[in-house]
Structure formats: structure tokens, C-alpha cells
Scaffold this motif. Structure first.
Motif, PDB file in Angstrom:
ATOM      1  N   ALA A   1      -8.357  78.331  62.397  1.00  0.00           N
ATOM      2  CA  ALA A   1      -7.727  79.568  61.906  1.00  0.00           C
ATOM      3  C   ALA A   1      -8.245  80.776  62.669  1.00  0.00           C
ATOM      4  CB  ALA A   1      -7.995  79.727  60.410  1.00  0.00           C
ATOM      5  N   PHE A   2      -9.550  80.773  62.970  1.00  0.00           N
ATOM      6  CA  PHE A   2     -10.124  81.868  63.758  1.00  0.00           C
ATOM      7  C   PHE A   2      -9.548  81.858  65.168  1.00  0.00           C
ATOM      8  CE2 PHE A   2     -13.194  83.677  66.694  1.00  0.00           C
ATOM      9  CZ  PHE A   2     -13.620  84.828  66.043  1.00  0.00           C
ATOM     10  N   ALA A   3      -9.425  80.667  65.752  1.00  0.00           N
ATOM     11  CA  ALA A   3      -8.897  80.554  67.109  1.00  0.00           C
ATOM     12  C   ALA A   3      -7.484  81.098  67.202  1.00  0.00           C
ATOM     13  CB  ALA A   3      -8.939  79.093  67.556  1.00  0.00           C
ATOM     14  N   GLU A   4      -6.691  80.817  66.185  1.00  0.00           N
ATOM     15  CA  GLU A   4      -5.306  81.300  66.192  1.00  0.00           C
ATOM     16  C   GLU A   4      -5.272  82.818  66.049  1.00  0.00           C
ATOM     17  OE1 GLU A   4      -1.122  80.627  63.726  1.00  0.00           O
ATOM     18  OE2 GLU A   4      -2.885  79.358  63.328  1.00  0.00           O
ATOM     19  N   GLU A   5      -6.088  83.342  65.143  1.00  0.00           N
ATOM     20  CA  GLU A   5      -6.085  84.784  64.901  1.00  0.00           C
ATOM     21  C   GLU A   5      -6.580  85.564  66.107  1.00  0.00           C
ATOM     22  OE1 GLU A   5      -8.235  88.071  61.936  1.00  0.00           O
ATOM     23  OE2 GLU A   5      -8.322  85.929  61.455  1.00  0.00           O
ATOM     24  N   HIS A   6      -7.565  85.013  66.810  1.00  0.00           N
ATOM     25  CA  HIS A   6      -8.183  85.736  67.930  1.00  0.00           C
ATOM     26  C   HIS A   6      -7.701  85.238  69.294  1.00  0.00           C
ATOM     27  CE1 HIS A   6     -11.233  88.020  65.573  1.00  0.00           C
ATOM     28  NE2 HIS A   6     -11.018  87.045  64.707  1.00  0.00           N
ATOM     29  N   ASP A   7      -6.732  84.327  69.280  1.00  0.00           N
ATOM     30  CA  ASP A   7      -6.169  83.804  70.523  1.00  0.00           C
ATOM     31  C   ASP A   7      -7.272  83.314  71.460  1.00  0.00           C
ATOM     32  OD1 ASP A   7      -4.104  83.070  72.208  1.00  0.00           O
ATOM     33  OD2 ASP A   7      -4.152  84.967  73.306  1.00  0.00           O
ATOM     34  N   CYS A   8      -8.128  82.453  70.930  1.00  0.00           N
ATOM     35  CA  CYS A   8      -9.227  81.910  71.734  1.00  0.00           C
ATOM     36  C   CYS A   8      -9.313  80.408  71.505  1.00  0.00           C
ATOM     37  CB  CYS A   8     -10.548  82.588  71.372  1.00  0.00           C
ATOM     38  SG  CYS A   8     -11.130  82.245  69.697  1.00  0.00           S
ATOM     39  N   GLU A   9     -10.208  79.766  72.202  1.00  0.00           N
ATOM     40  CA  GLU A   9     -10.423  78.335  72.022  1.00  0.00           C
ATOM     41  C   GLU A   9     -11.918  78.059  71.950  1.00  0.00           C
ATOM     42  OE1 GLU A   9     -10.006  77.044  76.723  1.00  0.00           O
ATOM     43  OE2 GLU A   9      -8.269  76.868  75.398  1.00  0.00           O
ATOM     44  N   PHE A  10     -12.262  76.855  71.492  1.00  0.00           N
ATOM     45  CA  PHE A  10     -13.653  76.488  71.288  1.00  0.00           C
ATOM     46  C   PHE A  10     -14.012  75.240  72.088  1.00  0.00           C
ATOM     47  CE2 PHE A  10     -15.012  79.197  67.826  1.00  0.00           C
ATOM     48  CZ  PHE A  10     -13.822  79.609  67.256  1.00  0.00           C
ATOM     49  N   GLU A  11     -15.260  75.191  72.488  1.00  0.00           N
ATOM     50  CA  GLU A  11     -15.857  73.952  72.982  1.00  0.00           C
ATOM     51  C   GLU A  11     -17.048  73.663  72.083  1.00  0.00           C
ATOM     52  OE1 GLU A  11     -17.986  71.907  76.907  1.00  0.00           O
ATOM     53  OE2 GLU A  11     -17.218  73.963  77.015  1.00  0.00           O
ATOM     54  N   PHE A  12     -17.034  72.492  71.426  1.00  0.00           N
ATOM     55  CA  PHE A  12     -18.090  72.112  70.504  1.00  0.00           C
ATOM     56  C   PHE A  12     -19.003  71.083  71.167  1.00  0.00           C
ATOM     57  CE2 PHE A  12     -16.168  74.219  66.963  1.00  0.00           C
ATOM     58  CZ  PHE A  12     -14.791  74.057  67.102  1.00  0.00           C
ATOM     59  N   LEU A  13     -20.276  71.381  71.238  1.00  0.00           N
ATOM     60  CA  LEU A  13     -21.263  70.437  71.753  1.00  0.00           C
ATOM     61  C   LEU A  13     -22.026  69.858  70.571  1.00  0.00           C
ATOM     62  CD1 LEU A  13     -22.675  72.436  74.809  1.00  0.00           C
ATOM     63  CD2 LEU A  13     -20.757  70.843  74.732  1.00  0.00           C
ATOM     64  N   ASP A  14     -21.744  68.594  70.220  1.00  0.00           N
ATOM     65  CA  ASP A  14     -22.375  67.933  69.072  1.00  0.00           C
ATOM     66  C   ASP A  14     -23.622  67.215  69.575  1.00  0.00           C
ATOM     67  OD1 ASP A  14     -19.917  68.714  68.231  1.00  0.00           O
ATOM     68  OD2 ASP A  14     -19.153  66.717  67.811  1.00  0.00           O
ATOM     69  N   LEU A  15     -24.793  67.710  69.193  1.00  0.00           N
ATOM     70  CA  LEU A  15     -26.033  67.220  69.776  1.00  0.00           C
ATOM     71  C   LEU A  15     -27.040  66.829  68.705  1.00  0.00           C
ATOM     72  CD1 LEU A  15     -26.430  70.040  72.461  1.00  0.00           C
ATOM     73  CD2 LEU A  15     -25.450  67.755  72.816  1.00  0.00           C
ATOM     74  N   GLY A  16     -27.995  65.983  69.094  1.00  0.00           N
ATOM     75  CA  GLY A  16     -29.124  65.660  68.238  1.00  0.00           C
ATOM     76  C   GLY A  16     -30.126  66.803  68.232  1.00  0.00           C
ATOM     77  N   PHE A  17     -31.073  66.737  67.305  1.00  0.00           N
ATOM     78  CA  PHE A  17     -32.021  67.816  67.061  1.00  0.00           C
ATOM     79  C   PHE A  17     -32.778  68.226  68.325  1.00  0.00           C
ATOM     80  CE2 PHE A  17     -36.213  69.353  65.706  1.00  0.00           C
ATOM     81  CZ  PHE A  17     -35.881  70.292  64.737  1.00  0.00           C
ATOM     82  N   THR A  18     -33.445  67.282  68.970  1.00  0.00           N
ATOM     83  CA  THR A  18     -34.270  67.631  70.118  1.00  0.00           C
ATOM     84  C   THR A  18     -33.439  67.948  71.356  1.00  0.00           C
ATOM     85  OG1 THR A  18     -34.584  65.256  70.467  1.00  0.00           O
ATOM     86  CG2 THR A  18     -36.349  66.429  69.376  1.00  0.00           C
ATOM     87  N   ASP A  19     -32.260  67.328  71.459  1.00  0.00           N
ATOM     88  CA  ASP A  19     -31.381  67.620  72.597  1.00  0.00           C
ATOM     89  C   ASP A  19     -30.869  69.055  72.510  1.00  0.00           C
ATOM     90  OD1 ASP A  19     -30.175  66.970  74.973  1.00  0.00           O
ATOM     91  OD2 ASP A  19     -28.444  65.982  74.070  1.00  0.00           O
TER      92      ASP A  19
END
Length: 430
Positions: free
Chosen positions: A75-93
């Protein structure tokens, strides 16, 4: 130079002890960025060509934390006309990538999920942005104690509380009922008695993560607090080789005799299935719903019935911050405001979110949906922060290694605590 050496020293220590789980350099290729411009009152992503969408790159803890982001971000991406890259990482990484990328003049990341135990180090090293200087302030709906870990000594905001991770007891309702208990006892001696009975009945009594480093330290920490002990005193003097710490470690080792060492996913699965009776739990691992086979309770604040009480739940709060070298600060701040507002926090519960706002916990519909959040709310209002010092990550590695030596029988309890005291004093002196 001091900033670079500090970050590299900590990462080097963690790598040397075999704690780190990631080997990536922490820097991904990135197009050359331009300075941020303002157009029609809205920020334009630095380096974004005309007609090109702005992009926010988020460093996130893998699990339900990321699930919340991925479900609420569109919803935020649509409102602000942006996109996301999500980096799903472990704690120490996560820690490694953030620390290494902070050395670059132009950063790879825009929004950081920051463990509360890292914040003092990142603040001192200049890794994260002072959001107060950007005009941001915390509103009073945030649980007051939960905000403290994101502030500097002057009250400036460097981290906004996003995910209310706080340690609670986790148990299988039917297993305890079969043993004659409605929920876990309110003393650690009572917990030990339940673990013994569960083991005798053919169940795994008390499940632990007795592995070197952060896992074993957070396992022992609530027991240490209930014994009246600490890792550092109020003046940051090391208090490891003490009678309180010895009693706590010996109690933990006794508890281990009536359980099994597992990783977090297996702990959740074991308690859910009824093979295991109980364990400690971070809501970020799993939060039971209304008709679940498992449930939460508060961690005991005392060892025996006649012993004094001490707050014994510990914070594992996740804050959101902005890297100092982000090229998208304004948009990043807008997203942090959005994802932590009361409406989004309320919506987050259905995706495994654990709110940090009073209004969400005091909404009867939310508690009806997830009754165990009552215990989370209580814990969030009284939990204990781990020491807020830049050396905490290094102390965690060092102390965790010595605790593991004792638990595994590689050293006596006395020798492990004495060696940990000496090593941690050297860390503090440096």
C-alpha cells in the motif's frame, strides 16, 4: 578510520569464534546516486532517473518480522510510487552486512531492522541517522519503556520500536494439564519440578538453545536476573564471576538434564506437538492464536517461593533505523512512520506482528484475536534491557563461549566464569 576499525574489529571477532552465519561482503553493486531533490513537496529518490521508480532496500530479520513488512508495504509502494527490495537475513548475517556497508560513502541499504543490543554500537560509530534532526518525534502511544533503547542520552531518536520482541514462557497446555498444571509456575524451582515430571512421563521437559554465543546467553539471562545477578553492574563493571551468576548457571545445567537442546524452529514444533512441555520463547518465533495447543505465560521473577522478585524478562526489541549513508533518507523516514503507526501495527497482528503501541494492546478485538498478547504487553512494560554499550556484541560472543564450555563439560563452572570475567574485563578496558 576509528569508525571503520570499530566495525571491522567486532565482525572479525564474531567470524573468529565461528558464530557468523553469513560470508557475504555486505556490499552489493549500486548505481551512482545523485543528491536528493525536492519536487512538488515530495522527495525524489537519489539516483533515480526521470520516470524511474524510487526503490527502498530493507535489511530485515527473516521470519514473521519480514512477513509483516511484505504484507503491509504494497500500500505504501502504491501511494508513493516506489518499490522495495527485502533482504531476509539471519541475526548475525544482518549485523555483518550492516556493519560492513556502513563503511561505504554511498550505502546499499535504506531501512535497517536493528536489534536493541546493537544500537549503542551503531550510534557511537555513526552508522545510523539521528531522526530527531530530520524532524521526527515519538508519539506517546508507543510503550514508553520500549522506546528507551532507540534513544541516545539526549533523547534523540535513532531507532523507532517496530517489533515488540520480549521473552516469555512458552508451554503446551495439554501437557501441563495432564501433569496437574493450568499454566507454568511462577518460580524457577516450580519450572524445574514441572520439567522433571514431564521427563518422567516420557516428554521432553524443558527445551533449551544451549549453543555458544547469543543463544545460550539469552537462555540463561532470565534465570540470572531472577537470582539477582547481572553481566554488568550499573557502572558497567563486569559481574560474571559472582555467587549469583554461579547459582544461575548451575540451575540452568540442572534444568538441561530434564530437557533437550534444539534450535528455535524445533522448539516451537516440539511444544506445539506436545513432545516438549515448555521453553522460553520470543514472540518473533511464534505467537499462539486463540485456539492453539500452546500458550504464553510470564517468566518467573523469583527462584523459590520465599525469594525476592526481580524483573526477569529481557527485551529483544527490533527497531527501525536509517543508515547514515542511505541515499533515500526522506522516503525511508516516511516508510518508518507508515509501518509503525497505530493502524499498521493493528493490521500487523494477523501476519504475526507484535506491536509496540499501547492502543493496540488495549484494543479488545486484538486481544480476542490473539489472547497471548496480554502476556507480551505485560512483559513489554517491565522487561530488562541488555547492557547498552558498544562492546555488547563482543561480550555476547566471549561470554557465550565460556558458558557453553561449562554446559558441555569442557570447563568447570568456576573456571568458565573466572575466564569469562577476565576476558570481558579486557573487552571493557579496551
Amino acid at each position: 578510520m576509528r569508525k571503520r576499525l570499530a566495525a571491522m574489529a567486532i565482525v572479525g571477532t564474531m567470524l573468529a569464534t565461528g558464530i557468523m552465519t553469513g560470508c557475504a561482503s555486505g556490499k552489493a553493486p549500486k548505481e551512482e546516486r545523485k543528491s536528493t531533490e525536492q519536487a512538488a513537496g515530495q522527495s525524489v529518490d537519489a539516483g533515480t532517473q526521470e520516470g524511474e521508480k524510487a526503490k527502498l532496500t530493507l535489511v530485515l530479520r527473516a521470519g514473521s518480522y519480514t512477513d509483516v513488512m511484505k504484507n503491509l508495504a504494497p500500500a505504501f509502494a502504491e501511494e508513493h510510487d516506489c518499490e522495495f527490495e527485502f533482504l531476509d537475513l539471519g541475526f548475525t548475517d544482518m549485523y555483518q552486512k550492516i556493519a560492513l556497508d556502513s563503511q561505504n560513502s554511498e550505502g546499499t541499504y535504506d531501512v535497517l531492522m536493528i536489534d536493541g543490543s546493537w544500537l549503542s554500537e551503531f550510534l557511537e560509530n555513526g552508522t545510523i541517522v539521528n531522526m530527531s534532526e530530520m524532524g521526527y518525534s515519538l508519539d506517546p502511544d508507543f510503550i514508553e519503556l520500549a522506546t528507551k533503547g532507540g534513544l541516545d542520552d539526549g533523547g534523540n531518536v535513532y531507532g523507532v520500536p517496530f517489533y515488540g520482541n520480549v521473552m516469555v514462557q512458552f508451554y503446551n497446555k495439554q501437557v501441563l494439564k495432564d501433569l496437574g498444571y493450568e499454566k507454568t509456575p511462577d518460580t524457577w524451582e516450580g519450572i524445574l519440578e514441572v520439567a522433571k515430571k514431564a521427563k518422567e512421563s516420557g516428554k521432553e521437559g524443558y527445551l533449551l538453545r544451549a549453543q555458544a554465543g547469543e543463544n545460550i546467553l539469552t537462555d540463561i539471562y532470565p534465570i540470572l536476573l531472577a537470582h539477582g545477578g547481572q553481566v554488568l553492574d550499573e557502572n558497567n563493571n563486569v559481574t560474571i564471576n559472582t555467587p549469583e551468576f554461579k547459582k544461575a548457571l548451575e540451575f540452568y545445567m540442572t534444568l538441561k538434564e530434564y530437557g533437550t537442546i534444539m534450535d528455535k524452529d524445533d522448539i516451537v514444533a516440539s511444544v506445539q506437538s506436545g513432545n516438549g512441555a515448555m521453553s522460553l520463547d520470543w514472540p518473533g518465533w511464534y505467537t499462539p492464536l486463540e485456539n492453539d495447543t500452546s500458550a504464553f505465560n510470564m517468566i518467573p521473577k523469583k527462584v523459590g517461593e520465599n525469594d525476592p522478585e526481580y524483573p526477569s524478562s529481557i527485551y529483544g526489541l527490533w527497531y527501525l533505523g536509517i543508515p547514515e549513508n542511505s541515499q533515500n533518507r526522506e522516503l525511508a523516514l516516511e516508510f518508518i512512520k507508515y509501518i509503525t503507526d497505530a493502524g499498521q501495527q493493528m493490521d500487523s497482528v494477523q501476519y504475526g506482528g507484535v506491536p509496540t503501541r499501547t492502543s493496540v494492546y488495549e484494543n479488545p478485538d486484538i486481544i480476542a484475536q490473539s489472547p497471548n498478547l496480554e502476556y507480551v504487553y505485560q512483559a513489554l512494560k517491565e522487561a530488562v534491557y541488555r547492557p547498552r554499550i558498544r562492546q555488547w556484541t563482543e561480550i555476547t560472543v566471549t561470554l557465550g563461549t565460556e558458558l557453553d564450555n561449562a554446559v558441555q563439560g569442557a570447563k568447570s563452572v568456576d573456571d568458565a566464569l573466572k575466564d569469562a570475567q577476565t576476558a570481558c574485563e579486557q573487552i571493557m578496558d579496551n
